[in-house]
Motif scaffolding. Sequence first.
Motif, PDB file in Angstrom:
ATOM      1  N   ALA A 182       1.024  -1.180   0.000  1.00  0.00           N
ATOM      2  CA  ALA A 182       0.038   0.085   0.022  1.00  0.00           C
ATOM      3  C   ALA A 182       0.897   1.395   0.099  1.00  0.00           C
ATOM      4  CB  ALA A 182      -0.883   0.008   1.364  1.00  0.00           C
ATOM      5  N   HIS A 184       1.656   6.565  -7.238  1.00  0.00           N
ATOM      6  CA  HIS A 184       0.237   6.550  -7.090  1.00  0.00           C
ATOM      7  C   HIS A 184      -0.657   7.729  -6.223  1.00  0.00           C
ATOM      8  CE1 HIS A 184       1.273   2.381  -8.583  1.00  0.00           C
ATOM      9  NE2 HIS A 184       2.007   2.513  -7.488  1.00  0.00           N
ATOM     10  N   THR A 207      -1.654   8.725   0.195  1.00  0.00           N
ATOM     11  CA  THR A 207      -2.243   7.166   0.924  1.00  0.00           C
ATOM     12  C   THR A 207      -3.713   7.438   0.629  1.00  0.00           C
ATOM     13  OG1 THR A 207      -0.433   7.262   2.490  1.00  0.00           O
ATOM     14  CG2 THR A 207      -2.476   6.036   2.844  1.00  0.00           C
ATOM     15  N   ASP A 251      -5.496   8.692  -1.298  1.00  0.00           N
ATOM     16  CA  ASP A 251      -6.168   8.656  -2.623  1.00  0.00           C
ATOM     17  C   ASP A 251      -6.108   7.242  -3.100  1.00  0.00           C
ATOM     18  OD1 ASP A 251      -5.933  11.362  -3.244  1.00  0.00           O
ATOM     19  OD2 ASP A 251      -3.936  11.448  -4.208  1.00  0.00           O
ATOM     20  N   ASN A 252      -5.614   6.170  -2.445  1.00  0.00           N
ATOM     21  CA  ASN A 252      -5.406   4.985  -2.827  1.00  0.00           C
ATOM     22  C   ASN A 252      -6.446   4.076  -1.766  1.00  0.00           C
ATOM     23  OD1 ASN A 252      -3.699   4.773  -5.045  1.00  0.00           O
ATOM     24  ND2 ASN A 252      -2.565   5.988  -3.862  1.00  0.00           N
ATOM     25  N   TYR A 277      -7.394  -0.853   1.470  1.00  0.00           N
ATOM     26  CA  TYR A 277      -6.225  -0.035   0.414  1.00  0.00           C
ATOM     27  C   TYR A 277      -6.115  -0.756  -0.683  1.00  0.00           C
ATOM     28  CZ  TYR A 277      -4.436   2.217   4.644  1.00  0.00           C
ATOM     29  OH  TYR A 277      -4.262   2.983   5.982  1.00  0.00           O
ATOM     30  N   GLN A 278      -5.867  -0.020  -1.751  1.00  0.00           N
ATOM     31  CA  GLN A 278      -5.557  -0.667  -3.106  1.00  0.00           C
ATOM     32  C   GLN A 278      -4.024  -0.829  -2.823  1.00  0.00           C
ATOM     33  OE1 GLN A 278      -7.427  -0.728  -5.900  1.00  0.00           O
ATOM     34  NE2 GLN A 278      -6.015  -2.269  -6.526  1.00  0.00           N
TER      35      GLN A 278
END
Length: 473
Positions: free
Chosen positions: A140, A166, A169, A171-172, A215-216
């Motif tokens: 993550a 990415h 944090t 945003d994901n 989390y992605q």
Amino acid sequence: MAIQLAGIKGGTVDLPSEALQVFKATFKGQLLTAADAAFEETRQIWNAMIDRRPGLIARCSGTADVVQAVRFARLHGLLSSVRGGGHNIAGLAVCEGGLMIDMSLLRGVWVDPAQRVAQAQAGCTLGDVDRETQVHGLAAVLGFVSATGIAGLTVGGGFGYLTRSHGWTCDNVVSMEVVTADAQVLRVSGTENADLFWALRGGSGNFGIVTSFEYQLFPVGPEILGGAIAWRGEDAKQVLEAYRKFSASAPRELTTVAVLRNAPPAPWLPKEVHGQPIIALFVCHSGKVEDGEALLAPLRALGRPVADIVTRRPYSQMQSLLDATQPKGRRYYWKSHYLAGIDERMVELAAEHAGRIRSPHSAILLFQIQGALNERPAGYSPVGNRDATYVLNIAGSWDGQADDAVNMAWARGCFEATRSCSTGGTYVNFLTEEEGRDRIAAAYSRTDLEKLAAIKRRYDPENLFRHTKSIAG
Ligand SMILES: Cc1cc2nc3c(=O)[nH]c(=O)nc-3n(C[C@H](O)[C@H](O)[C@H](O)COP(=O)(O)OP(=O)(O)OC[C@H]3O[C@@H](n4cnc5c(N)ncnc54)[C@H](O)[C@@H]3O)c2cc1C
């Protein structure tokens, strides 16, 4: 036994012993008062400058306990605070005399490698999540020090070695489970309670208590190329100048952090530089190791480094490389700016103020963040600041109270001197105790601040969650 707790509107609330008994009967975790052996350790947080004593600590064992704690606080009109990893510089986790709702026993992580997502309970540290996701070669977007709590970091924004690729944090984050001020349990995501989901992605702890984050995840490592290179302080300007150019054109898989400080007695640094000014570049290349080696070669050949520990290593090890510099229990005071870039003036000022450091532990840090976060639309999440490409953190750190004034003055002096280099924005998670309304406003765009205030009015009209960098409705 009757107890007195701080009230939400000031003053104290006398709780008869029956009220506490009723709470105890519904609560499965631990309830601690000053009479309990575990109280002292549990109330203490990372920053020893913060010395508050809650009247009662509710160590939650699950979502049901969080619901009961919120009900108890509301019913009796108690001041409350929420503790995740206890790493907030302003000590927001601990309230004086009130109810501390402690999430730190909730440390489960469940990874779905096929969907590339992880569910993590809100008491997890960054290290807890990295440990489980790395089993699958996934990660993550988290921060740089493994003992930091995921909860405070995520609800305030979050940046680390994967941010360039990415984004923040928050945003994901795919979804969260939240206990609201009226003790409802909600799932929030892009399609469920989307306004609250938006607010919790950067609006900080003002809107509810998150019990778990989804989390992605992204493929990373398990081995990456990373480590640090150090030079003597006298080379700081030359190294920073090279860093400025190198980092501005480096691909997103490569993140660099510049640290100016006096060398700690770390085994990777030669004894003759211990206690002497140094500049170190921490680097993490999360793409193919061979590509990282080629990219980093010119930086490693720069001038005369005194140490170079850049090597193929586990990503989880990279994630804890800075841990030893940030132990719990020291005194800490930070000031920070977002920067749109590093210019010659910033190079000059960083070198000059590093030369004035008054403690063996203090540092000036430049974190490179430019990349994915700059590409999301302005209102994508309230953490915003999508014009920022570096974070400047002036990190005062020392041992004894007697040295408070001199070290705080150093941090403030460097902060004022570098103000002209700032975008004007700042990071809510780096705000110190005394930074209030104007600095909170600087952390958000005006539009987002108004939107956050409206969501606050909707979900927490009585401002139960006020022991935060408050966005009152
Ligand atoms: C050594 C160190 C390194 C750091 N490195 C980074 C970094 O690399 N990147 C970065 O982005 N930040 C970093 N930070 C800043 C960090 O994001 C903040 O300090 C953050 O608040 C820490 O979260 P925590 O859970 O440990 O905080 P706590 O002190 O436990 O909580 C802080 C606040 O977060 C909110 N909160 C906590 N738990 C919850 C919850 N379950 N639900 C809702 N709100 C909650 C509350 O408002 C609480 O008052 C670092 C901090 C430290 C001390």
